[in-house]
Scaffold this motif. Structure first.
Motif, PDB file in Angstrom:
ATOM      1  N   VAL A  19      12.108  -1.637   3.926  1.00 36.87           N
ATOM      2  CA  VAL A  19      11.297  -1.288   2.749  1.00 36.87           C
ATOM      3  C   VAL A  19      12.204  -1.072   1.532  1.00 36.87           C
ATOM      4  O   VAL A  19      11.962  -1.631   0.446  1.00 36.87           O
ATOM      5  N   PHE A 139       7.365   8.637   7.227  1.00 34.18           N
ATOM      6  CA  PHE A 139       6.776   7.294   7.228  1.00 34.18           C
ATOM      7  C   PHE A 139       5.956   7.098   8.498  1.00 34.18           C
ATOM      8  O   PHE A 139       6.122   7.806   9.480  1.00 34.18           O
ATOM      9  N   PRO A 147       0.999   1.862   4.605  1.00 29.47           N
ATOM     10  CA  PRO A 147       1.201   2.290   3.220  1.00 29.47           C
ATOM     11  C   PRO A 147       1.506   3.784   3.054  1.00 29.47           C
ATOM     12  O   PRO A 147       2.132   4.186   2.086  1.00 29.47           O
ATOM     13  N   VAL A 149       2.923   7.576   3.185  1.00 28.71           N
ATOM     14  CA  VAL A 149       4.106   8.417   3.432  1.00 28.71           C
ATOM     15  C   VAL A 149       3.705   9.863   3.124  1.00 28.71           C
ATOM     16  O   VAL A 149       3.175  10.151   2.059  1.00 28.71           O
ATOM     17  N   LEU A 169       9.115   6.512  -3.904  1.00 30.00           N
ATOM     18  CA  LEU A 169       8.191   5.974  -2.887  1.00 30.00           C
ATOM     19  C   LEU A 169       7.100   5.130  -3.539  1.00 30.00           C
ATOM     20  O   LEU A 169       6.683   4.109  -3.000  1.00 30.00           O
ATOM     21  N   LYS A 174       4.457   2.579  -1.852  1.00 26.15           N
ATOM     22  CA  LYS A 174       3.842   3.463  -0.867  1.00 26.15           C
ATOM     23  C   LYS A 174       2.790   4.382  -1.503  1.00 26.15           C
ATOM     24  O   LYS A 174       2.869   4.705  -2.687  1.00 26.15           O
ATOM     25  N   THR A 176       1.465   8.105  -1.399  1.00 23.72           N
ATOM     26  CA  THR A 176       2.040   9.368  -0.928  1.00 23.72           C
ATOM     27  C   THR A 176       0.998  10.483  -0.888  1.00 23.72           C
ATOM     28  O   THR A 176       0.045  10.489  -1.682  1.00 23.72           O
TER      29      THR A 176
END
Ligand SMILES: NC(=O)c1ccc[n+]([C@@H]2O[C@H](COP(=O)([O-])OP(=O)(O)OC[C@H]3O[C@@H](n4cnc5c(N)ncnc54)[C@H](O)[C@@H]3O)[C@@H](O)[C@H]2O)c1
Length: 386
Positions: A19, A139, A147, A149, A169, A174, A176
């Protein structure tokens, strides 16, 4: 360009490294095992090669990524890191020793994060030199595809460190959520009843495995049934998470594990990866319920869903996360078809509360106690979302 050090090149570390690499970072991937590093290297090369074949990335991008990753067996090499993400074996004393070695190498501004699933983040900070730059960054597996985190600050984490981590992130594409440092954080806590209530229904002989799985997929709209999913995750992982959450919750009966799963673990019938778990993978999986009884199907669905909603409500009540983050976490972390709190609003909080209360009265077990927040909302005639 940011420099990221990933410590541990197993399932999670290799995914996290990919990633970071694919989002313009320079990556140092460290492991004590050369074998593990070699495996991670082969896996990354194969993955990038496949992405080129599928036209997801160009040949040139692949080459750039491969130039930007360094497989290392000494921590000396991580001194330029802006962020270190630890993803080594789930063992507190080994993790703490590793953080000590990391802190001796990196600058005081470098952010240090743990990807732990089940250890308390606070249990890692006592001996740190600069605990204000330490947090949990959790993760989901597989890291390049999932997707979500979960970001877990400690009582001592600087708010600017949390913000920098969130920004990074988000740059990595990602989604979050922020979680309080409590057992299972958001997803691994709220998801427990999906497995444990299904196991309980099976253990009581109310229905068999194919029927319960069918109900949750066809009535609930979940992508997989609880037993199929436990088999996929593997009983070595799923049972251990359940047992850990249960112990860390001071043996709250809501989280009690089931012997039906423990015996699979004991026998090494770990699920899909060993060919046998709840299902036998040498045969096609059942596609129809064994028991064809609509009212039983509805009872199973509402019982498991009510327990899930109860857990989501309790997580909100105890400020584990915001209501928005609770909804996002379950949809992006474990692909639930809807946010549980929205689902409760849709079905009516009374329906959920009454289901829990009748289970509670019938079984006389604390396991089924309705969340105080459900009671409060009903008394005030409120929904979770207006
Ligand atoms: N597997 C999951 O689904 C998942 C999901 C989220 C978080 N996590 C967490 O991520 C971490 C790693 O899990 P995993 O599934 O990738 O494990 P894994 O067993 O696949 O990989 C762990 C790696 O750490 C290496 N290692 C062990 N001790 C080390 C040390 N002292 N220094 C450097 N490397 C060391 C091992 O050689 C191995 O390559 C754990 O904390 C786990 O709780 C796992």
């Amino acid at each position: 360009m940011k420099t990221i050090a990933v410590i541990g090149s197993g399932t999670m570390g290799s995914g996290i490294a990919q990633v970071a690499l694919m989002h313009q970072c320079k990556v140092f991937l460290y492991d004590i095992s050369e074998n593990a590093l070699q495996k991670a290297k082969n896996l990354l090369e194969q993955t990038l090669f496949k992405l080129v074949e599928k036209n997801k990335i160009t040949e040139q991008q692949k080459n750039t990524y491969l130039q930007n990753i360094f497989y290392i067996t000494t921590l000396e090499d991580i001194k330029t890191a802006d962020l270190v993400i630890e993803a080594i074996v789930e063992n507190l004393s080994i993790k703490k020793q590793t953080f000590k070695e990391i802190e001796n190498r990196v600058s005081s501004e470098c952010i240090i994060a743990t990807n732990t699933s089940s250890l308390s983040v606070h249990s890692m900070i006592r001996e740190l030199k600069y605990p204000q730059r330490f947090l949990g960054i959790h993760f989901f597996n597989p890291a390049p595809l999932m997707p979500l985190v979960e970001v877990i600050p400690t009582l001592l984490t600087d708010t600017s460190i949390v913000q920098q981590s969130l920004d990074l992130l988000h740059n990595w594409g990602k989604t979050t959520v922020i979680a309080k440092d409590t057992p299972g954080f958001i997803v691994n806590r709220i998801a427990r009843p999906f497995y444990s209530e299904a196991l309980r229904i099976y253990d009581e002989g109310v229905a068999d495995i194919p029927t319960i799985d069918w109900v949750m997929k066809n009535i609930g709209g979940f992508k997989m049934g609880p037993f199929e999913l436990m088999d996929l995750i593997g009983h070595d992982v799923n049972y251990v998470v359940t047992e850990t959450v249960w112990k860390q919750m001071y043996y709250d009966p809501k989280y009690k594990p089931s012997h039906s799963q423990k015996i699979l673990l004991d026998a090494g019938l770990l699920g899909k990866k060993t060919g046998r778990g709840f299902y036998d993978y040498s045969k096609p999986l059942p596609t129809e319920p064994t028991i064809k009884d609509n009212s039983l199907h509805h009872k199973i669905f509402i019982r498991i869903l009510s327990m899930l909603i109860n857990e989501a409500a309790d997580a909100l009540y105890y400020n584990i996360a915001s209501k928005e983050d609770i909804e996002i976490a379950m949809q992006k972390g474990v692909n639930y078809p809807k946010g549980l709190l929205h689902w409760a609003d849709e079905l009516g909080l009374n329906t959920i509360y009454n289901e829990l209360q009748s289970l509670y009265e019938y079984y006389q077990e604390d396991r089924y106690r309705p969340s105080v927040l459900l009671k409060k909302k009903i008394n005030k005639q409120e929904k979770f979302f207006e």
